[in-house]
Design a protein around this motif. Structure first.
Motif, PDB file in Angstrom:
ATOM      1  N   LYS A  51      45.974  41.375  35.444  1.00 20.46           N
ATOM      2  CA  LYS A  51      46.959  40.560  34.712  1.00 20.46           C
ATOM      3  C   LYS A  51      47.938  41.456  33.961  1.00 20.46           C
ATOM      4  CE  LYS A  51      46.449  36.443  33.767  1.00 20.46           C
ATOM      5  NZ  LYS A  51      47.103  35.227  34.204  1.00 20.46           N
ATOM      6  N   ALA A  52      47.426  42.481  33.286  1.00 22.25           N
ATOM      7  CA  ALA A  52      48.281  43.390  32.510  1.00 22.25           C
ATOM      8  C   ALA A  52      49.260  44.147  33.403  1.00 22.25           C
ATOM      9  CB  ALA A  52      47.420  44.371  31.714  1.00 22.25           C
ATOM     10  N   LEU A  53      48.839  44.448  34.628  1.00 21.61           N
ATOM     11  CA  LEU A  53      49.700  45.147  35.576  1.00 21.61           C
ATOM     12  C   LEU A  53      50.684  44.202  36.274  1.00 21.61           C
ATOM     13  CD1 LEU A  53      47.038  47.552  37.136  1.00 21.61           C
ATOM     14  CD2 LEU A  53      48.997  48.229  35.704  1.00 21.61           C
ATOM     15  N   GLY A  54      50.556  42.903  36.008  1.00 27.11           N
ATOM     16  CA  GLY A  54      51.474  41.916  36.567  1.00 27.11           C
ATOM     17  C   GLY A  54      51.207  41.555  38.014  1.00 27.11           C
ATOM     18  N   ALA A 107      36.995  42.970  33.155  1.00 23.51           N
ATOM     19  CA  ALA A 107      37.905  44.092  32.884  1.00 23.51           C
ATOM     20  C   ALA A 107      38.907  44.247  34.025  1.00 23.51           C
ATOM     21  CB  ALA A 107      37.113  45.380  32.681  1.00 23.51           C
ATOM     22  N   ALA A 108      38.447  44.089  35.274  1.00 22.22           N
ATOM     23  CA  ALA A 108      39.355  44.190  36.421  1.00 22.22           C
ATOM     24  C   ALA A 108      40.395  43.077  36.382  1.00 22.22           C
ATOM     25  CB  ALA A 108      38.570  44.141  37.731  1.00 22.22           C
ATOM     26  N   TYR A 109      39.979  41.881  36.009  1.00 20.12           N
ATOM     27  CA  TYR A 109      40.896  40.744  35.892  1.00 20.12           C
ATOM     28  C   TYR A 109      41.944  41.009  34.804  1.00 20.12           C
ATOM     29  CZ  TYR A 109      42.478  35.950  35.101  1.00 20.12           C
ATOM     30  OH  TYR A 109      43.246  34.819  34.940  1.00 20.12           O
ATOM     31  N   ALA A 110      41.485  41.472  33.652  1.00 24.45           N
ATOM     32  CA  ALA A 110      42.410  41.780  32.557  1.00 24.45           C
ATOM     33  C   ALA A 110      43.401  42.867  32.980  1.00 24.45           C
ATOM     34  CB  ALA A 110      41.634  42.208  31.306  1.00 24.45           C
ATOM     35  N   VAL A 119      43.352  38.379  44.226  1.00 22.40           N
ATOM     36  CA  VAL A 119      44.650  38.987  43.938  1.00 22.40           C
ATOM     37  C   VAL A 119      45.232  39.492  45.260  1.00 22.40           C
ATOM     38  CG1 VAL A 119      43.645  41.266  43.425  1.00 22.40           C
ATOM     39  CG2 VAL A 119      45.847  40.645  42.410  1.00 22.40           C
ATOM     40  N   ARG A 120      46.556  39.563  45.343  1.00 20.63           N
ATOM     41  CA  ARG A 120      47.209  40.122  46.537  1.00 20.63           C
ATOM     42  C   ARG A 120      47.682  41.531  46.244  1.00 20.63           C
ATOM     43  NH1 ARG A 120      47.456  37.065  50.830  1.00 20.63           N
ATOM     44  NH2 ARG A 120      47.717  34.853  50.463  1.00 20.63           N
ATOM     45  N   ASP A 121      47.507  42.424  47.231  1.00 17.73           N
ATOM     46  CA  ASP A 121      48.041  43.776  47.096  1.00 17.73           C
ATOM     47  C   ASP A 121      49.490  43.789  47.608  1.00 17.73           C
ATOM     48  OD1 ASP A 121      48.110  44.193  49.883  1.00 17.73           O
ATOM     49  OD2 ASP A 121      46.425  45.579  49.900  1.00 17.73           O
ATOM     50  N   PRO A 122      50.209  44.878  47.423  1.00 15.58           N
ATOM     51  CA  PRO A 122      51.616  44.934  47.845  1.00 15.58           C
ATOM     52  C   PRO A 122      51.838  44.775  49.349  1.00 15.58           C
ATOM     53  CG  PRO A 122      51.163  46.679  46.278  1.00 15.58           C
ATOM     54  CD  PRO A 122      49.841  46.056  46.640  1.00 15.58           C
ATOM     55  N   ALA A 123      50.798  44.977  50.156  1.00 18.27           N
ATOM     56  CA  ALA A 123      50.908  44.787  51.596  1.00 18.27           C
ATOM     57  C   ALA A 123      50.598  43.345  51.990  1.00 18.27           C
ATOM     58  CB  ALA A 123      49.978  45.744  52.334  1.00 18.27           C
ATOM     59  N   GLY A 124      50.276  42.506  51.007  1.00 16.19           N
ATOM     60  CA  GLY A 124      49.985  41.097  51.272  1.00 16.19           C
ATOM     61  C   GLY A 124      48.531  40.797  51.542  1.00 16.19           C
ATOM     62  N   LYS A 125      47.651  41.791  51.430  1.00 19.59           N
ATOM     63  CA  LYS A 125      46.219  41.579  51.679  1.00 19.59           C
ATOM     64  C   LYS A 125      45.605  40.795  50.518  1.00 19.59           C
ATOM     65  CE  LYS A 125      46.284  43.785  55.502  1.00 19.59           C
ATOM     66  NZ  LYS A 125      46.410  42.975  56.705  1.00 19.59           N
ATOM     67  N   VAL A 181      51.238  50.794  47.940  1.00 24.87           N
ATOM     68  CA  VAL A 181      49.876  50.283  48.098  1.00 24.87           C
ATOM     69  C   VAL A 181      48.876  51.246  47.467  1.00 24.87           C
ATOM     70  CG1 VAL A 181      48.145  49.501  49.750  1.00 24.87           C
ATOM     71  CG2 VAL A 181      50.558  48.986  50.154  1.00 24.87           C
ATOM     72  N   ARG A 182      49.103  52.528  47.631  1.00 27.63           N
ATOM     73  CA  ARG A 182      48.258  53.541  46.989  1.00 27.63           C
ATOM     74  C   ARG A 182      48.241  53.337  45.479  1.00 27.63           C
ATOM     75  NH1 ARG A 182      48.966  60.046  47.659  1.00 27.63           N
ATOM     76  NH2 ARG A 182      47.406  60.664  46.137  1.00 27.63           N
ATOM     77  N   LYS A 183      49.402  53.165  44.877  1.00 28.52           N
ATOM     78  CA  LYS A 183      49.517  52.974  43.427  1.00 28.52           C
ATOM     79  C   LYS A 183      48.724  51.744  42.970  1.00 28.52           C
ATOM     80  CE  LYS A 183      53.006  52.442  39.748  1.00 28.52           C
ATOM     81  NZ  LYS A 183      51.998  52.586  38.756  1.00 28.52           N
ATOM     82  N   PHE A 184      48.818  50.658  43.733  1.00 24.70           N
ATOM     83  CA  PHE A 184      48.084  49.433  43.413  1.00 24.70           C
ATOM     84  C   PHE A 184      46.591  49.724  43.290  1.00 24.70           C
ATOM     85  CE2 PHE A 184      45.510  45.874  44.888  1.00 24.70           C
ATOM     86  CZ  PHE A 184      45.958  44.823  44.100  1.00 24.70           C
ATOM     87  N   TYR A 185      46.006  50.358  44.297  1.00 22.27           N
ATOM     88  CA  TYR A 185      44.561  50.602  44.312  1.00 22.27           C
ATOM     89  C   TYR A 185      44.137  51.676  43.305  1.00 22.27           C
ATOM     90  CZ  TYR A 185      44.063  47.407  48.199  1.00 22.27           C
ATOM     91  OH  TYR A 185      44.063  46.275  48.967  1.00 22.27           O
ATOM     92  N   VAL A 186      44.978  52.655  43.074  1.00 13.49           N
ATOM     93  CA  VAL A 186      44.677  53.677  42.070  1.00 13.49           C
ATOM     94  C   VAL A 186      44.743  53.068  40.670  1.00 13.49           C
ATOM     95  CG1 VAL A 186      45.551  55.801  41.005  1.00 13.49           C
ATOM     96  CG2 VAL A 186      45.336  55.648  43.496  1.00 13.49           C
ATOM     97  N   ASP A 187      45.803  52.320  40.388  1.00 15.48           N
ATOM     98  CA  ASP A 187      45.985  51.738  39.051  1.00 15.48           C
ATOM     99  C   ASP A 187      44.945  50.672  38.732  1.00 15.48           C
ATOM    100  OD1 ASP A 187      48.190  53.375  38.767  1.00 15.48           O
ATOM    101  OD2 ASP A 187      49.668  51.752  38.901  1.00 15.48           O
ATOM    102  N   LEU A 188      44.638  49.802  39.693  1.00 18.67           N
ATOM    103  CA  LEU A 188      43.715  48.696  39.433  1.00 18.67           C
ATOM    104  C   LEU A 188      42.255  49.120  39.485  1.00 18.67           C
ATOM    105  CD1 LEU A 188      43.306  45.729  38.784  1.00 18.67           C
ATOM    106  CD2 LEU A 188      43.564  45.214  41.216  1.00 18.67           C
TER     107      LEU A 188
END
Length: 117
Positions: free
Chosen positions: A80-83, A74-77, A102-108, A18-25
């Protein structure tokens, strides 16, 4: 009484995923890390807000979080690029926001938005 901040807590099986999701996006940075809990921040100051809703607007479900970004396109692109799992496509809403879900890895369920200039 003055509310100084509201902190969202996400129950996650994997703090790192979940940390990676928010850091990367969103480019958030860890400001506290105890292993079992990590707090991420942007460094920006925002007003305290709490929304209460019966729906998410335009027939969508109520999102768990709404995150306003400078450039939603830019956030949308990037999402999408991160899958990432886009739940509601990029849309200009009649009440004056441009957003997607979008859904995060915890389902939020996240409502990512910008107010067009």
């Amino acid at each position: 009484m003055t509310v100084r901040r509201i902190v969202a807590n996400i129950d996650a099986e994997s703090v790192n995923a979940v940390r990676k999701f928010y850091v990367d996006l969103f480019g958030l940075k860890a400001v506290m890390d105890h292993g079992w809990i990590v707090t991420l921040a942007s460094g920006q100051t925002a007003s305290v807000q709490l929304s209460i809703a019966t729906e998410g607007g335009s027939g969508t479900p109520v999102p768990d979080f709404s995150i306003e970004v400078e450039d939603v396109d830019a956030a949308y692109a990037r999402a999408k690029a991160l899958g990432h799992d886009i739940i509601y496509d990029l849309t200009n809403e009649p009440w004056g926001v441009r957003r997607f879900y979008v859904r995060d890895p915890a389902g939020k369920l996240l409502n990512i938005l910008s107010h067009p200039n």
